[in-house]
Design an enzyme around this catalytic site. Structure first.
Site, PDB file in Angstrom:
ATOM      1  N   LYS A 185      -8.598 -12.022  -5.457  1.00 11.81           N
ATOM      2  CA  LYS A 185      -8.142 -11.356  -5.919  1.00 11.81           C
ATOM      3  C   LYS A 185      -6.634 -11.008  -5.943  1.00 11.81           C
ATOM      4  O   LYS A 185      -6.072 -10.760  -5.281  1.00 11.81           O
ATOM      5  CB  LYS A 185      -8.750 -10.204  -6.568  1.00 11.81           C
ATOM      6  CG  LYS A 185      -9.045  -9.402  -7.962  1.00 11.81           C
ATOM      7  CD  LYS A 185      -7.236  -9.328  -8.765  1.00 11.81           C
ATOM      8  CE  LYS A 185      -6.682  -8.377  -7.867  1.00 11.81           C
ATOM      9  NZ  LYS A 185      -4.867  -8.389  -8.579  1.00 11.81           N
ATOM     10  N   GLU A 260      -5.530  -2.613   5.393  1.00  8.84           N
ATOM     11  CA  GLU A 260      -4.212  -2.433   6.005  1.00  8.84           C
ATOM     12  C   GLU A 260      -3.747  -2.503   4.877  1.00  8.84           C
ATOM     13  O   GLU A 260      -3.790  -3.396   3.850  1.00  8.84           O
ATOM     14  CB  GLU A 260      -4.394  -4.321   5.984  1.00  8.84           C
ATOM     15  CG  GLU A 260      -3.977  -4.875   7.578  1.00  8.84           C
ATOM     16  CD  GLU A 260      -2.054  -4.876   7.265  1.00  8.84           C
ATOM     17  OE1 GLU A 260      -1.886  -3.810   6.098  1.00  8.84           O
ATOM     18  OE2 GLU A 260      -1.757  -5.894   7.277  1.00  8.84           O
ATOM     19  N   CYS A 295       4.920  -5.415   5.803  1.00  8.62           N
ATOM     20  CA  CYS A 295       3.661  -4.408   6.187  1.00  8.62           C
ATOM     21  C   CYS A 295       4.095  -3.598   7.486  1.00  8.62           C
ATOM     22  O   CYS A 295       4.135  -2.554   8.008  1.00  8.62           O
ATOM     23  CB  CYS A 295       2.081  -4.601   5.649  1.00  8.62           C
ATOM     24  SG  CYS A 295       1.752  -5.933   6.725  1.00  8.62           S
ATOM     25  N   GLU A 394       7.436   4.584   3.369  1.00 10.94           N
ATOM     26  CA  GLU A 394       6.687   2.929   3.077  1.00 10.94           C
ATOM     27  C   GLU A 394       7.972   2.717   2.154  1.00 10.94           C
ATOM     28  O   GLU A 394       7.619   2.983   0.757  1.00 10.94           O
ATOM     29  CB  GLU A 394       6.642   2.174   3.177  1.00 10.94           C
ATOM     30  CG  GLU A 394       5.712   0.399   3.531  1.00 10.94           C
ATOM     31  CD  GLU A 394       4.394  -0.371   3.592  1.00 10.94           C
ATOM     32  OE1 GLU A 394       3.427   0.141   2.404  1.00 10.94           O
ATOM     33  OE2 GLU A 394       4.407  -1.170   4.248  1.00 10.94           O
TER      34      GLU A 394
END
Ligand SMILES: NC(=O)C1=CN([C@@H]2O[C@H](COP(=O)(O)OP(=O)(O)OC[C@H]3O[C@@H](n4cnc5c(N)ncnc54)[C@H](O)[C@@H]3O)[C@@H](O)[C@H]2O)C=CC1
Ligand SMILES: C[N+](C)(C)CCCC(=O)O
Ligand code: NA
Length: 503
Positions: A185, A260, A295, A394
């Site tokens: 997905k 993650e 990331c 972030e």
């Protein structure tokens, strides 16, 4: 080179080796972030389609043409996929740039990595055949034991938009190498290349149902996958809040997950470095590559006070020199961010930082020559304190915040002052100091005198709120295997625990 006027393929869901219209027939527009134009659409899967895909995956596992393959047979499929990917490299790289806004140079590098990752897991699939059954010697006459490594089952792979095909490959390649049947997905913000992977699998004759690709929205297509009773594992890369939702859904069924979830990684720069410009370039690359949508981006620069002023002067010169343009243009080094939502989010972070009293040393505005598209100049922020949002959260945009330190103790405290734990970088020529930092950094990835180089032989993943589990390397394969112990009683003697009634 970009392929001009590339055709955006119109695809359906890839289920059971065929293109299949979603049950509810809905579609989602594809937006090119460089122009804000709609350039096509993708099918929107819902829970009904998830059911069909899971059923197809289960049937693939039960069929000999997938469920009874050796690693060597699966390696052939993986190598055929890699070869087709390389044949279509320019086209796929162009599509990736049009869809996600990443520079053509980076998209092309991603396609090389994608093909190499399929090749790498082809090798590991082959090697798996000799490790499929491992005897364990107990030094007992009465027992023979061994351990089997088997495919885990049906796995759901939910992936993000920042490296659309590469992040999918980090999961698809090892899942297929292990012999699992997978349902991918991808992110609704960038799915084109993942659908093309479906076409490639069809062309190479991958057995139906071994890989299914469901594009669609997170809550509509990702959530039913996470909570599906016949999906044996979910591997996810993406945001923290979505990771929590997936883990919560999976927990109800005690379904294993690997997560993650990004980070706020530090790059610590000491005054003993030989060459300031080399360190400046790594700091830049570590935070602004892929327009900061990484990331593992080292978005907190922690710099020794004695060289801070000169370092920042040079950082500024290098930053001003970055070419910002349409990602398909030659030498573009910074494209737009992926979507209007991400654009607004980045701008909000910048205005919040200002409101909290930080100084915008450079950037943060729309580049003057680009009237349309989700473009923002790279930003360097100073006068940051550790309670500010810009230090803690972030951003996923080209935003670097800077703090200085005097002592090593201070540096390590600042580096670890984050809820995240994905990556850390140190720039220093003192080998022992680098070793001390390698031990002290609370992250799964350590870069010494660089930031971001990634090799598929090495484990990728974090600790703390960056998640758990590892992609890549042998660890990225292990997570798709079920470890089964087999204990055989080989003696002819009775077990003699109970008294025999015949005595
Ligand atoms: N760590 C990383 O690699 C990434 C971090 N992010 C961060 O996340 C922020 C939000 O970006 P999004 O694209 O919304 O990330 P997201 O984490 O929501 O999306 C990642 C994937 O999860 C799916 N998803 C969303 N909701 C779901 C649900 N309830 N159940 C199952 N799957 C679901 C999405 O459709 C997509 O395929 C970004 O601004 C960025 O800060 C975004 C992408 C990657
Ligand atoms: C290391 N790199 C930049 C190639 C990929 C990072 C993957 C990610 O953002 O999750
Ligand atoms: Na897009």
């Amino acid at each position: 080179m970009a392929i001009r006027n590339v055709r955006i393929p119109s695809r359906q869901l890839y289920i059971n080796g065929e293109w299949r219209e979603p049950v509810k027939k809905n579609r989602i527009p594809i937006i090119n972030p460089a122009t804000e134009e709609i350039i096509g659409d993708i099918p929107a899967a819902t829970a009904e389609d998830v059911d069909v895909a899971v059923e197809a995956a289960r049937r693939a596992l039960a069929r000999d043409d997938w469920g009874s393959t050796t690693g060597a047979q699966r390696a052939k499929y993986l190598r055929a996929i890699a070869a087709k990917l390389l044949e279509r490299k320019s086209e796929l790289a162009t599509l990736e740039s049009l869809d996600s806004g990443k520079t053509l140079f980076e998209s092309a590098a991603d396609m090389d990595d994608v093909a190499a990752c399929f090749e790498y897991y082809a090798d590991l699939a082959e090697a798996l055949d000799s490790k499929r059954k491992t005897p364990v010697n107990l030094h007992l006459d009465s027992f023979k034991t061994y351990v089997l490594r088997e495919p885990l089952g049906v796995v759901g792979l939910i992936t993000p938009w920042n490296y659309p095909l590469l992040m999918a490959t980090w999961k698809v390649a090892p899942a297929l190498a292990a012999g699992c049947a997978a349902i991918l997905k991808p992110s609704e913000l960038a799915s084109i290349t993942c659908l093309e992977l479906g076409e490639i699998c069809r062309e190479v004759g991958l057995p139906p149902g071994a890989l299914n690709i469901l594009t669609g929205l997170g809550p509509e297509a990702g959530a039913p996958l996470s909570s599906h009773p016949h999906v044996d594992k979910i591997a996810f890369t993406g945001s923290g809040p979505t990771g929590v939702k997936i883990m919560t859904a999976a927990a109800q069924l005690v379904k294993p997950v690997s997560l993650e979830l990004g980070g706020k990684s530090p790059i610590v720069v000491f005054d003993d470095i030989d060459n300031l410009d080399i360190a400046v370039e790594w700091a830049l690359f570590g935070c602004f590559a892929n327009t900061g949508q990484v990331c593992s981006a080292t978005s907190r620069l922690i710099i020794q006070e004695s060289i801070a002023s000169e370092f920042l002067d040079r950082l500024l010169l290098w930053t001003k020199n970055i070419k910002i343009s349409d990602p398909l243009e030659e030498d573009c080094k910074l494209g737009p961010v992926v979507s209007s939502g991400q654009y607004e989010k980045v701008l909000k972070f910048i205005s919040n930082a200002k409101n909290e009293g930080a100084t915008i040393l450079y950037g943060g505005k729309r580049p003057e020559h680009l009237k349309k598209g989700y473009y923002v100049q790279p930003i360097i922020i100073t006068d940051v304190n550790t309670s500010m949002e810009i230090w803690k959260e972030e951003v996923f945009g080209p935003v670097l915040c800077v703090k200085t330190f005097k002592t090593e103790e201070e540096a390590i405290e600042l580096a670890n002052d984050t809820k995240y734990g994905l990556a850390s970088a140190i720039m220093s020529k003192d080998v022992e100091r680098c070793e001390r930092f390698t031990k002290a950094f609370q992250t799964g990835i350590i870069w010494i005198n660089c930031s971001q180089p990634t090799f598929h032989q090495l484990p990728w993943g974090g600790k703390k709120r960056s998640g758990f589990g590892r992609d890549l390397g042998e660890w990225g394969l292990e997570k798709y295997l079920n470890i089964k112990q087999v204990t055989e009683y080989t003696s002819d003697d009775a077990w003699d625990f109970y008294k025999s009634p015949s005595n």
